[in-house]
Design an enzyme around this catalytic site. Structure first.
Site, PDB file in Angstrom:
ATOM      1  CE1 TYR A   1       1.034  -0.291   4.186  1.00 28.89           C
ATOM      2  CE2 TYR A   1       0.202   1.818   4.395  1.00 28.89           C
ATOM      3  CZ  TYR A   1       1.011   1.032   5.214  1.00 28.89           C
ATOM      4  OH  TYR A   1       1.512   1.212   6.147  1.00 28.89           O
TER       5      TYR A   1
ATOM      6  CG  LEU B   1       8.363   2.294   4.628  1.00 34.17           C
ATOM      7  CD1 LEU B   1       8.253   0.940   3.857  1.00 34.17           C
ATOM      8  CD2 LEU B   1       7.172   2.959   4.986  1.00 34.17           C
TER       9      LEU B   1
ATOM     10  CE  LYS C   1       3.223   3.315   3.369  1.00 35.61           C
ATOM     11  NZ  LYS C   1       3.094   3.181   4.551  1.00 35.61           N
TER      12      LYS C   1
ATOM     13  CD  GLU D   1      10.121   1.829  10.402  1.00 36.10           C
ATOM     14  OE1 GLU D   1      10.014   2.696   9.633  1.00 36.10           O
ATOM     15  OE2 GLU D   1       9.874   0.413  10.005  1.00 36.10           O
TER      16      GLU D   1
END
Ligand code: PDD
Length: 285
Positions: free
Chosen positions: A33, A206, A149, A181
């Site tokens: 996505y 990511l 992702k 993250e």
């Protein structure tokens, strides 16, 4: 006016929009996505989001549901059909619908493509940034390819829920004592020397589109950037902390696990970087 979604070639009222129960996104999280912003009549950082979209598909060997050019047309059309001003777009592609079987379906199975939009109030985001956000830490229990992702976001959802229960807005994942993250954002600090520090690219984070543009903005502002891992102790002793993502832009973090960062207020570097990022996106063609 009912909100309109895009589902596999059709523009449909959101309330009727549906995918098949044997979609592999539903059964295996076998999909990817993107989330991007449409503000002031233009897409922010869209080249980066579409490049990552293509990369995620390649990494999972999912056939692109349509060309980048067609994607852009559908995105514009969806915004127009919803008669929205500023908005978020969510776009998802999966390996498609097939009888449940872990191995890939037969050659020629059509990937699924869905998109939804929802209104965005920039003033609301500015209000959050003016106060700064609280963050908690959580163990990073995710798989080894979070650079893709994918829609497999269960650890992220659990971490975000833990943050919410603790009265915080985001959870920072910690692996081997180091911050990787956030559950839906990249994590940064301003260290004691004044350098902006964020985890290097690789399989453990990511590669945020906002992160990449923010690095370029920081360099233009002549702020030193170091792409290196930092420990939770270093974060607690940092001058400032911040997060980046398409939906948060650049937002200051004012506490981690209930402990104030700096003087407990959004810091000057976070504020400058936020403005620079906004100016960059608003000006980019
Ligand atoms: N999240 N890290 C993770 C785990 C993310 O899910 C995201 C984005 C980011 C920031 O990436 P970008 O700057 O390209 O938005 C980092 C989106 C916004 C989401 O899941 O809603």
């Amino acid at each position: 006016m009912p909100r309109i979604a895009y589902v596999n070639g059709a523009y449909t009222p959101l309330s009727d929009a549906a995918v098949h129960i044997e979609d592999r996104g539903y059964q295996f999280a076998d999909g990817i996505y993107e989330v991007a912003l449409f503000v002031g009549g233009r897409w922010w950082d869209l080249d980066g989001h579409l490049a990552r979209w293509a990369r995620s598909l390649r990494e999972l060997q999912i056939t692109a549901p349509m060309s980048e050019r067609s994607l852009r047309i559908v995105m514009d059309k969806l915004v127009a059909k919803n008669r929205l001003g500023d908005c978020y777009i969510y776009m998802q592609a999966t390996r498609g619908v097939a009888p449940r079987n872990h191995a890939f379906p037969v050659e020629g199975t059509r990937p699924s493509l869905v998109m939804t939009v929802k209104p965005l109030t920039l003033a609301k985001l500015h209000g959050v940034a003016a106060k700064g956000i609280a963050v908690i830490t959580q163990p990073d229990i995710r798989w080894g390819r979070v650079d893709i992702k994918t829609v497999g976001l269960l650890p992220n959802a659990l971490a975000k829920e833990a943050a919410k229960k603790a009265g915080a807005s985001e959870a920072w994942f910690v692996k081997g004592g180091r911050v990787t993250e956030g559950s839906s954002t990249n994590a940064w600090i301003v260290d004691k020397s004044g350098a902006l520090v964020t985890h290097p690219l690789g399989n453990e984070i990511l590669g945020g589109v906002t992160r990449q543009t923010a690095i370029a903005c920081a360099r233009e502002l002549q702020i030193k950037v170091e792409e290196r891992a930092f420990t939770i102790e270093e974060a607690l002793a940092a001058r400032e902390a911040l997060i980046t993502s398409a939906t948060n832009l650049v937002t200051a973090v004012v506490s981690i696990d209930g402990k104030a960062i700096g003087d407990g207020k959004p810091g000057p570097i976070a504020a400058r970087l936020r403005q620079a990022y906004i100016d960059h996106c608003a000006a980019a063609g």
